[in-house]
Design an enzyme around this catalytic site. Structure first.
Site, PDB file in Angstrom:
ATOM      1  N   THR A   7      10.062   4.672  -3.320  1.00 30.05           N
ATOM      2  CA  THR A   7       9.724   4.743  -4.743  1.00 30.05           C
ATOM      3  C   THR A   7       9.862   6.163  -5.275  1.00 30.05           C
ATOM      4  OG1 THR A   7       7.851   4.577  -6.282  1.00 30.05           O
ATOM      5  CG2 THR A   7       7.289   4.901  -3.984  1.00 30.05           C
ATOM      6  N   ASP A   8      10.115   6.268  -6.584  1.00 28.52           N
ATOM      7  CA  ASP A   8      10.145   7.594  -7.235  1.00 28.52           C
ATOM      8  C   ASP A   8       8.765   8.245  -7.223  1.00 28.52           C
ATOM      9  OD1 ASP A   8       8.895   5.931  -9.114  1.00 28.52           O
ATOM     10  OD2 ASP A   8      10.189   6.504 -10.793  1.00 28.52           O
ATOM     11  N   GLU A   9       7.712   7.445  -6.984  1.00 29.54           N
ATOM     12  CA  GLU A   9       6.353   7.999  -7.039  1.00 29.54           C
ATOM     13  C   GLU A   9       6.089   9.003  -5.923  1.00 29.54           C
ATOM     14  OE1 GLU A   9       3.108   5.437  -8.040  1.00 29.54           O
ATOM     15  OE2 GLU A   9       4.417   3.969  -8.993  1.00 29.54           O
TER      16      GLU A   9
ATOM     17  N   TYR B  17      -1.445   4.956  -2.872  1.00 32.23           N
ATOM     18  CA  TYR B  17      -0.209   4.163  -2.773  1.00 32.23           C
ATOM     19  C   TYR B  17       0.984   5.076  -2.509  1.00 32.23           C
ATOM     20  CZ  TYR B  17       4.123   1.993  -4.385  1.00 32.23           C
ATOM     21  OH  TYR B  17       5.432   1.566  -4.468  1.00 32.23           O
TER      22      TYR B  17
ATOM     23  N   LYS C 112       3.484   5.553   0.784  1.00 36.23           N
ATOM     24  CA  LYS C 112       4.942   5.365   0.734  1.00 36.23           C
ATOM     25  C   LYS C 112       5.647   6.636   1.211  1.00 36.23           C
ATOM     26  CE  LYS C 112       7.003   2.266  -0.648  1.00 36.23           C
ATOM     27  NZ  LYS C 112       7.489   1.031   0.022  1.00 36.23           N
TER      28      LYS C 112
ATOM     29  N   LEU D  27      -4.081  -0.172 -22.702  1.00 33.42           N
ATOM     30  CA  LEU D  27      -3.162   0.973 -22.581  1.00 33.42           C
ATOM     31  C   LEU D  27      -3.959   2.184 -22.096  1.00 33.42           C
ATOM     32  CD1 LEU D  27      -0.264   2.010 -23.032  1.00 33.42           C
ATOM     33  CD2 LEU D  27      -0.891   2.501 -25.403  1.00 33.42           C
TER      34      LEU D  27
HETATM   35  P1  NAD Z   1       5.367  -7.052  -4.417  1.00 34.04           P
HETATM   36  O1  NAD Z   1       3.956  -6.570  -4.434  1.00 34.04           O
HETATM   37  O2  NAD Z   1       5.837  -7.972  -5.502  1.00 34.04           O
HETATM   38  O3  NAD Z   1       5.696  -7.780  -3.031  1.00 34.04           O
HETATM   39  C1  NAD Z   1       5.302  -7.243  -1.796  1.00 34.04           C
HETATM   40  C2  NAD Z   1       5.535  -8.323  -0.752  1.00 34.04           C
HETATM   41  O4  NAD Z   1       5.186  -7.799   0.531  1.00 34.04           O
HETATM   42  C3  NAD Z   1       4.692  -9.575  -0.975  1.00 34.04           C
HETATM   43  O5  NAD Z   1       5.499 -10.727  -0.838  1.00 34.04           O
HETATM   44  C4  NAD Z   1       3.642  -9.497   0.124  1.00 34.04           C
HETATM   45  O6  NAD Z   1       3.177 -10.770   0.540  1.00 34.04           O
HETATM   46  C5  NAD Z   1       4.407  -8.767   1.209  1.00 34.04           C
HETATM   47  N1  NAD Z   1       3.523  -8.082   2.161  1.00 34.04           N
HETATM   48  C6  NAD Z   1       2.488  -7.240   1.874  1.00 34.04           C
HETATM   49  N2  NAD Z   1       1.911  -6.821   3.003  1.00 34.04           N
HETATM   50  C7  NAD Z   1       2.602  -7.373   4.030  1.00 34.04           C
HETATM   51  C8  NAD Z   1       2.496  -7.289   5.442  1.00 34.04           C
HETATM   52  N3  NAD Z   1       1.517  -6.551   6.031  1.00 34.04           N
HETATM   53  N4  NAD Z   1       3.362  -7.972   6.201  1.00 34.04           N
HETATM   54  C9  NAD Z   1       4.333  -8.730   5.621  1.00 34.04           C
HETATM   55  N5  NAD Z   1       4.482  -8.861   4.295  1.00 34.04           N
HETATM   56  C10 NAD Z   1       3.625  -8.175   3.496  1.00 34.04           C
HETATM   57  O7  NAD Z   1       6.252  -5.736  -4.360  1.00 34.04           O
HETATM   58  P2  NAD Z   1       7.632  -5.374  -5.078  1.00 34.04           P
HETATM   59  O8  NAD Z   1       7.337  -4.925  -6.450  1.00 34.04           O
HETATM   60  O9  NAD Z   1       8.612  -6.465  -4.846  1.00 34.04           O
HETATM   61  O10 NAD Z   1       8.033  -4.084  -4.237  1.00 34.04           O
HETATM   62  C11 NAD Z   1       8.865  -4.171  -3.077  1.00 34.04           C
HETATM   63  C12 NAD Z   1       9.073  -2.774  -2.527  1.00 34.04           C
HETATM   64  O11 NAD Z   1       9.627  -1.934  -3.546  1.00 34.04           O
HETATM   65  C13 NAD Z   1       7.777  -2.090  -2.074  1.00 34.04           C
HETATM   66  O12 NAD Z   1       8.044  -1.401  -0.878  1.00 34.04           O
HETATM   67  C14 NAD Z   1       7.452  -1.120  -3.204  1.00 34.04           C
HETATM   68  O13 NAD Z   1       6.763   0.002  -2.727  1.00 34.04           O
HETATM   69  C15 NAD Z   1       8.854  -0.764  -3.686  1.00 34.04           C
HETATM   70  N6  NAD Z   1       8.894  -0.365  -5.101  1.00 34.04           N
HETATM   71  C16 NAD Z   1       8.554  -1.244  -6.097  1.00 34.04           C
HETATM   72  C17 NAD Z   1       8.654  -0.825  -7.417  1.00 34.04           C
HETATM   73  C18 NAD Z   1       8.344  -1.758  -8.573  1.00 34.04           C
HETATM   74  O14 NAD Z   1       8.466  -1.334  -9.726  1.00 34.04           O
HETATM   75  N7  NAD Z   1       7.983  -3.007  -8.331  1.00 34.04           N
HETATM   76  C19 NAD Z   1       9.032   0.480  -7.735  1.00 34.04           C
HETATM   77  C20 NAD Z   1       9.323   1.348  -6.688  1.00 34.04           C
HETATM   78  C21 NAD Z   1       9.272   0.918  -5.379  1.00 34.04           C
END
Ligand code: NAD
Length: 328
Positions: free
Chosen positions: A127-129, A150, A154, A206
């Site tokens: 993530t960009d975070e 979080y 990451k 917000l």
């Molecule tokens: P999400 O929260 O929608 O989905 C996460 C999934 O991981 C879920 O299906 C959950 O059941 C599964 N999970 C959680 N813990 C688990 C474990 N211990 N074992 C197996 N499965 C597990 O997340 P997302 O938004 O689809 O994000 C996916 C990835 O992208 C993450 O790594 C997140 O950090 C990264 N990301 C997301 C965003 C965003 O805007 N959504 C931005 C930057 C990075």
């Protein structure tokens, strides 16, 4: 079959879109995909209904921290695309434990299994975070300054992934993406939370002065970028990826209010999130120049499509609203 890909977190928002896209794009037998997902509150098996009967698809409910299970599954695959994570900043502020377990320990367990079984490519979704609050568009070489539990978890997982390349020569590829949006996103993150609140006639919360800036990336563009990195990226590299649209949360809120046909009377200004980063922004020149990535989705059109999807799919999200917290 050319590739057998283990996709962790494939029942979540981005992972399920990745799996649906991958299996939709390949002919039967071209690619095998196993989703390993714990099905936390954020994982939804219905997100995989479209591919459940596809040739080469398998689903395993389980935890990436379960080392024997991970070992068994990794042994049967050639590549890993790792999405599984605890992902909601607000939840990490109220309790960091599952973030450290899944995001850090779970990633280490996957990496060890990948090493043991000679996995060809390990794609890590970051993530960009991890760059923290910034005043410029960060290149991949910038130092990491995560602010929340979080983003700290990451950042820790990113560094672990990179260390397995440097130390062991594992072919790892890290993507650092900006905020994603689109259909099937759990309604706790700001866009689906605001849309579903407004569709239910509820106000939207917000944070602070609403001037925090985020860059938006549509899931279609992100998934295309992940495939470019998986198939054409270089081992050991980090690739930033964004959508090119930076907005303050106020500007985003205005667009969502307009799309839902309501005004600012539907907004509650709530106290700011603890440690709220002012701005995230990435420089994605590297993926543009090396892999010819370009965001293709127009933000306003894609936002209108997203609002229309939530409008048409109340049966998907209404049961999930019991879980909502505040703004992502
Ligand atoms: P999400 O929260 O929608 O989905 C996460 C999934 O991981 C879920 O299906 C959950 O059941 C599964 N999970 C959680 N813990 C688990 C474990 N211990 N074992 C197996 N499965 C597990 O997340 P997302 O938004 O689809 O994000 C996916 C990835 O992208 C993450 O790594 C997140 O950090 C990264 N990301 C997301 C965003 C965003 O805007 N959504 C931005 C930057 C990075």
């Amino acid at each position: 079959m050319t590739n057998r890909i283990l996709v962790t977190g494939g029942a979540g928002f981005i992972g399920s879109h990745y799996v649906r896209t991958l299996l939709g794009a390949h002919g039967p037998g071209d690619v095998g995909v196993t989703v390993l997902d714990k099905l936390t509150y954020a994982g939804n098996p219905a997100n995989l209904d479209a591919v459940r009967d596809s040739a080469g698809f398998a689903f395993e409910q389980g935890d990436i921290c379960d080392a024997p299970l991970v070992d068994r599954l990794v042994a049967q695959h050639d590549q890993i695309v790792h999405f599984a994570a605890e992902t909601h900043v607000d939840r990490s502020i109220t309790g960091a434990d599952p973030f450290v377990q899944t995001n850090v320990v779970g990633t280490q367990i996957l990496l060890d299994a990948a090493l043991r079984h000679g996995i060809g490519t390990f794609v890590h979704i970051s993530t960009d975070e991890v760059y923290g609050s910034v005043d410029h568009a960060c290149p991949e070489t910038d130092p990491l300054h995560p602010s929340s539990p979080y983003s700290a978890s990451k950042a820790a997982s990113d560094l672990l992934v990179l260390s397995y390349h440097r130390t062991h020569g594992l072919d790892t590829r890290v993507l650092r993406c900006t905020n994603n949006f689109g259909h099937h996103q759990f309604p706790e993150k700001v866009i689906p939370l605001f849309i579903t609140n407004l569709l239910q006639g509820r106000k939207v919360p917000l944070y602070g002065d609403g001037l925090n800036v985020r860059e938006w990336l549509h899931i279609d563009d992100h998934v295309r970028g992940i495939e470019l990195v998986r198939t054409q990226g270089r081992a050991g590299e980090i690739y930033n990826i964004g959508g090119g649209t930076e907005l303050t949360n106020r500007e985003l809120t205005q667009r969502l209010l307009t799309a839902c046909g309501v005004g600012w009377e539907m907004v509650d200004f709530v106290p700011d999130r603890k440690g709220h980063d002012r701005r995230y922004s990435v420089d994605f020149t590297k993926i543009r120049t090396e892999l010819a990535y370009r965001p293709a989705k127009d933000f306003d059109t894609a936002l209108a499509e997203t609002v229309a999807w939530y409008h048409a799919n109340r049966a998907w999200w209404e049961p999930l609203r019991a879980h909502d917290l505040a703004v992502a």
